[in-house]
Design an enzyme around this catalytic site. Sequence first.
Site, PDB file in Angstrom:
ATOM      1  N   LYS A   1       0.835  -1.211   0.000  1.00 64.18           N
ATOM      2  CA  LYS A   1       0.000   0.000   0.000  1.00 64.18           C
ATOM      3  C   LYS A   1       0.870   1.262   0.000  1.00 64.18           C
ATOM      4  O   LYS A   1       0.519   2.273  -0.619  1.00 64.18           O
ATOM      5  CB  LYS A   1      -0.912  -0.006   1.239  1.00 64.18           C
ATOM      6  CG  LYS A   1      -1.809   1.239   1.376  1.00 64.18           C
ATOM      7  CD  LYS A   1      -2.661   1.471   0.125  1.00 64.18           C
ATOM      8  CE  LYS A   1      -3.843   2.390   0.395  1.00 64.18           C
ATOM      9  NZ  LYS A   1      -3.494   3.693   0.951  1.00 64.18           N
TER      10      LYS A   1
ATOM     11  N   GLU B   1       0.826   6.848  -6.676  1.00 65.53           N
ATOM     12  CA  GLU B   1      -0.267   7.828  -6.726  1.00 65.53           C
ATOM     13  C   GLU B   1       0.283   9.252  -6.717  1.00 65.53           C
ATOM     14  O   GLU B   1      -0.189  10.116  -7.468  1.00 65.53           O
ATOM     15  CB  GLU B   1      -1.182   7.590  -5.530  1.00 65.53           C
ATOM     16  CG  GLU B   1      -2.370   8.510  -5.401  1.00 65.53           C
ATOM     17  CD  GLU B   1      -3.142   8.207  -4.127  1.00 65.53           C
ATOM     18  OE1 GLU B   1      -3.144   9.077  -3.226  1.00 65.53           O
ATOM     19  OE2 GLU B   1      -3.703   7.097  -4.018  1.00 65.53           O
TER      20      GLU B   1
END
Length: 303
Positions: A173, A180
């Site tokens: 993550k 991102e």
Amino acid sequence: MKLGMVGLGRMGGNMTERLLNDGHEVVAFDPDSTAVASLADKGASSATSPADVVSQLEAPRTVWVMVPAGDITESTVNELVELLDEGDTLIDGGNSNYKESQRRAEHAALSGVDFLDSGTSGGVWGLANGYCLTVGGNRSAYDRNRPIFKTLAPDDSDGNLYVGPSGSGHYVKMIHNGIEYGMMQAYAEGFELLAAKEDFNLDLGAIAENWTRGSVIRSWLLDLTVDELEKDPRLDELSSYVEDSGEGRWTVDASVELAVPAPVITAALQMRFRSRQGDPLGGKMLAAMRNGFGGHAVKKASD
């Protein structure tokens, strides 16, 4: 399947509601009693403390912790490890540092408690669309709790993945969030260049919407950009100040530790730092040096 949920912020609350909608029984606790009451209205059992959550569950218990990374995660996990029994499962679905998750898994194992670290992506849209999960820890604990993960995942796919040993879920993550950062920065720079060509008077919203259909750079981030530009075509209502959650920093730290270059992610993180500086000293230093060696004109603060 019945489980406990500790932490009913925006994401934790939405996750609880999605579980309830799929028929799971949830015992919910949050220091904010109004958040507990809101979910009780939707079918959750109310709890007044983590201890109360545990007391309402039957062994083998599962408690999902959804609180911000940091001291609150540490204290909540430690409290629950003391309350849970051998064979129970404790899941941290927040954005914790993967190294902390490895340590917490070792601590929980001393009491026979399985600790799973679940990277959780989906944001405010997760209730409707589901969450992308990457889970690390004991494989048998993952398999035992798979009905929970399957419910939280998007309807049209599993959307959840067992990735490896303790810490790996949060590590994946972390890298996801670093990627991102880079994608968001690329979009931001591209749209700034579009707006800067003033003689073309480009419609940013129309271009963004066009790029969502068949373009190689289409993405959910671009879909969200279209929505924001529809509300505010030049984003005049927003400040350019951008925070970072910490995971971008951890990603850059990992690139240094592993000697794996990550220039795009690193630059994107640095741009967020720059966004918070109104009149940075670095810029003044550049101006001073140009003036010093070349006599180039400078702009005074009073100008």
